[in-house]
Design a protein around this motif. Structure first.
Motif, mmCIF file in Angstrom:
data_model
loop_
_atom_site.group_PDB
_atom_site.id
_atom_site.type_symbol
_atom_site.label_atom_id
_atom_site.label_comp_id
_atom_site.label_asym_id
_atom_site.label_seq_id
_atom_site.Cartn_x
_atom_site.Cartn_y
_atom_site.Cartn_z
ATOM 1 N N LEU A 126 43.622 58.506 40.350
ATOM 2 C CA LEU A 126 44.595 57.326 40.506
ATOM 3 C C LEU A 126 44.047 56.089 41.161
ATOM 4 O O LEU A 126 43.990 54.755 40.643
ATOM 5 C CB LEU A 126 45.991 57.596 41.200
ATOM 6 N N THR A 127 43.247 56.300 42.351
ATOM 7 C CA THR A 127 42.827 55.153 42.869
ATOM 8 C C THR A 127 41.484 54.509 42.067
ATOM 9 O O THR A 127 41.452 53.497 41.995
ATOM 10 C CB THR A 127 42.102 55.836 44.212
ATOM 11 N N ARG A 130 43.229 52.468 39.300
ATOM 12 C CA ARG A 130 43.963 51.321 39.995
ATOM 13 C C ARG A 130 42.828 50.394 40.215
ATOM 14 O O ARG A 130 43.194 49.150 40.127
ATOM 15 C CB ARG A 130 44.763 51.745 41.106
ATOM 16 N N ASN A 131 41.736 50.775 40.668
ATOM 17 C CA ASN A 131 40.469 49.817 40.891
ATOM 18 C C ASN A 131 39.892 49.044 39.667
ATOM 19 O O ASN A 131 39.453 48.095 39.521
ATOM 20 C CB ASN A 131 39.503 50.634 41.563
ATOM 21 N N PRO A 134 43.442 46.951 38.178
ATOM 22 C CA PRO A 134 44.375 46.474 39.098
ATOM 23 C C PRO A 134 45.728 45.747 38.808
ATOM 24 O O PRO A 134 46.858 45.867 39.567
ATOM 25 C CB PRO A 134 43.607 45.408 40.123
ATOM 26 N N THR A 137 50.527 48.870 35.767
ATOM 27 C CA THR A 137 51.309 49.921 36.442
ATOM 28 C C THR A 137 50.565 51.158 35.709
ATOM 29 O O THR A 137 50.307 51.305 34.633
ATOM 30 C CB THR A 137 52.589 49.853 35.983
ATOM 31 N N ILE A 138 50.460 52.223 36.642
ATOM 32 C CA ILE A 138 49.749 53.752 36.067
ATOM 33 C C ILE A 138 51.046 54.542 36.600
ATOM 34 O O ILE A 138 51.106 54.599 37.794
ATOM 35 C CB ILE A 138 48.310 53.791 36.766
#
Length: 163
Positions: A126-127, A130-131, A134, A137-138
């Motif tokens: 997930l990180t 998201r990186n 950005p 929405t995940i």
């Protein structure tokens, strides 16, 4: 994968709310299904072997060699291998690379991550997503019980819905 279907259902809802007619909604949803992808990292081959999804020899050899597969599912629901790695770290890296490439080459997409009792890897995945994205929405969730029965604990899945 349930989350892949969920993303498609949410897309259909968006089209309904945007007042598209039935035929246009059907056309767009069908196109999205064909373009979208799901990827899974399977922590162990044990449960695939026990459930008869892979042969005993393949399962034992894969376990001895510490093979960590990444699999996908086509639009007909047929599972197939897309990558094999000799470590968890390499398999997760490959899983992420596949999903990021799919999303990056499309303008409109949604992402979701599901996990089957491995919150540490799920958090890492997930990180990384998201990186990479950005502004998106995940969505997150747990693997369905039916899928967990066939794969055992530790499954990580990524859905890339393209529309």
């Amino acid at each position: 994968m349930g989350i892949g279907s969920g993303l498609i259902a949410a897309y259909a809802e968006d089209l309904i709310n945007a007042n598209y007619d039935y035929q246009e909604i059907t056309k767009r949803v069908q196109q999205s299904v064909l373009k979208s992808k799901v990827y899974f990292y399977i922590a162990t081959l044990k449960y695939l072997r026990i459930g008869g999804r892979i042969g005993k020899v393949a399962g034992m050899v894969g376990s001895v060699l510490n093979i960590k597969p990444v699999i996908s599912c086509d639009s007909d629901g047929i599972y197939y291998p897309v990558a094999k790695a000799r470590s968890e770290k390499k398999a997760i890296s490959r899983l992420l690379k596949l999903a990021i490439e799919d999303a990056s080459t499309n303008e409109s997409f949604r992402l979701a991550v599901v996990q089957g009792n491995d919150k540490a890897i799920s958090s890492h995945v997930l990180t990384e997503l998201r990186n990479s994205f950005p502004k998106h929405t995940i969505y997150t969730g747990d693997v369905s019980p039916a899928l967990c029965v066939h794969t055992g604990p530790g499954l990580i899945g990524i859905a890339v819905q393209i529309y």
